[in-house]
Every structure is written in structure tokens, then in C-alpha cells.
Write a protein that holds these residues in place. Sequence first.
Motif, mmCIF file in Angstrom:
data_model
loop_
_atom_site.group_PDB
_atom_site.id
_atom_site.type_symbol
_atom_site.label_atom_id
_atom_site.label_comp_id
_atom_site.label_asym_id
_atom_site.label_seq_id
_atom_site.Cartn_x
_atom_site.Cartn_y
_atom_site.Cartn_z
ATOM 1 N N ASN A 51 0.825 -1.201 0.000
ATOM 2 C CA ASN A 51 0.000 0.000 0.000
ATOM 3 C C ASN A 51 0.861 1.253 0.000
ATOM 4 N N CYS A 52 0.258 2.341 -0.434
ATOM 5 C CA CYS A 52 0.853 3.661 -0.266
ATOM 6 C C CYS A 52 -0.236 4.711 -0.357
ATOM 7 N N ILE A 53 0.124 5.913 0.047
ATOM 8 C CA ILE A 53 -0.776 7.056 -0.004
ATOM 9 C C ILE A 53 -0.254 8.024 -1.061
ATOM 10 N N GLY A 54 -1.174 8.648 -1.769
ATOM 11 C CA GLY A 54 -0.817 9.699 -2.717
ATOM 12 C C GLY A 54 -1.535 10.985 -2.342
ATOM 13 N N THR A 55 -0.850 12.101 -2.491
ATOM 14 C CA THR A 55 -1.465 13.408 -2.261
ATOM 15 C C THR A 55 -1.295 14.245 -3.523
ATOM 16 N N ASP A 93 -8.311 4.127 -4.109
ATOM 17 C CA ASP A 93 -9.460 4.722 -3.444
ATOM 18 C C ASP A 93 -9.235 6.207 -3.204
ATOM 19 N N LEU A 94 -10.283 6.975 -3.412
ATOM 20 C CA LEU A 94 -10.268 8.379 -3.039
ATOM 21 C C LEU A 94 -10.579 8.444 -1.553
ATOM 22 N N ALA A 95 -9.617 8.883 -0.764
ATOM 23 C CA ALA A 95 -9.786 8.936 0.688
ATOM 24 C C ALA A 95 -10.323 10.284 1.144
ATOM 25 N N VAL A 102 -13.904 10.864 2.120
ATOM 26 C CA VAL A 102 -14.683 10.070 1.182
ATOM 27 C C VAL A 102 -14.690 8.604 1.604
ATOM 28 N N LYS A 103 -13.517 8.098 2.019
ATOM 29 C CA LYS A 103 -13.396 6.695 2.421
ATOM 30 C C LYS A 103 -12.274 6.580 3.440
ATOM 31 N N GLU A 104 -12.537 5.882 4.518
ATOM 32 C CA GLU A 104 -11.507 5.637 5.531
ATOM 33 C C GLU A 104 -10.454 4.692 4.957
ATOM 34 N N ILE A 105 -9.220 4.914 5.313
ATOM 35 C CA ILE A 105 -8.121 4.039 4.916
ATOM 36 C C ILE A 105 -7.934 3.018 6.027
#
Length: 108
Positions: A51-55, A93-95, A102-105
Motif C-alpha cells: 500500500n501507499c498514499i498519494g497526495t 481509493d479516493l480517501a 470520502v473513504k476511511e483508509i
Amino acid sequence: MKTIIALGSNCNQEENISKAQTLLKQRFKNVKFSDTQWTEPIGITSDKFLNCIGTLETEMSLTQVVQCLKEIEQTMGDSHENHQKGKVLIDIDLAQYGEKIVKEIIWL
């Protein structure tokens, strides 16, 4: 609009996360990604997820961002049928969109 997305894969993880990041960089020039993180699957039986997060900042509407993310998933060959079998080539997913969660991670 400040936007946060979450990427995950449990199949050819490194390759699929890298490919998704490349496709996202083509659509969103200012996207930045966190380091990747291995996690145990939640709610399914499968290999570990990467997993990773994008901003990013975007002028797109929330609907346009969601559509763009779905198009990238489809381009990479991901499908609802694969997810039902526990095979996640890529999930984007759009968080968060602006102040709207929008959606919990769930893996954080």
C-alpha cells in the motif's frame, strides 16, 4: 482541491503499485507518494498487500477524480470479478477530497 488517495495491491504488488503510480503521475502532474507499506489482508484471504498514499492538488470535481481513478484501475486490468476472488491487481481509493472524508483508509 487537496486530494488524498490510497493505493493497494495483493498481486504482483511492487510491479502493480509502480505502474499505478506512473499512470497517476501522467494524469496528476503534482502527485506525491508515501513510501510503500506491507499489510495483512483485511476481510479477505490473500497474499499481503502493498500500500501507499498519494497526495495531489486538482481542479477536477470529486466525480471526475473518482472516474479517473476507476479508469486507471480498468486500464491495469482490475475488475470487480477479480476482487470477489480475492485478487486485487490495483485498488485506488479516493480517501479525501478537500475537507470531505470520502473513504476511511483501513490499513493505516
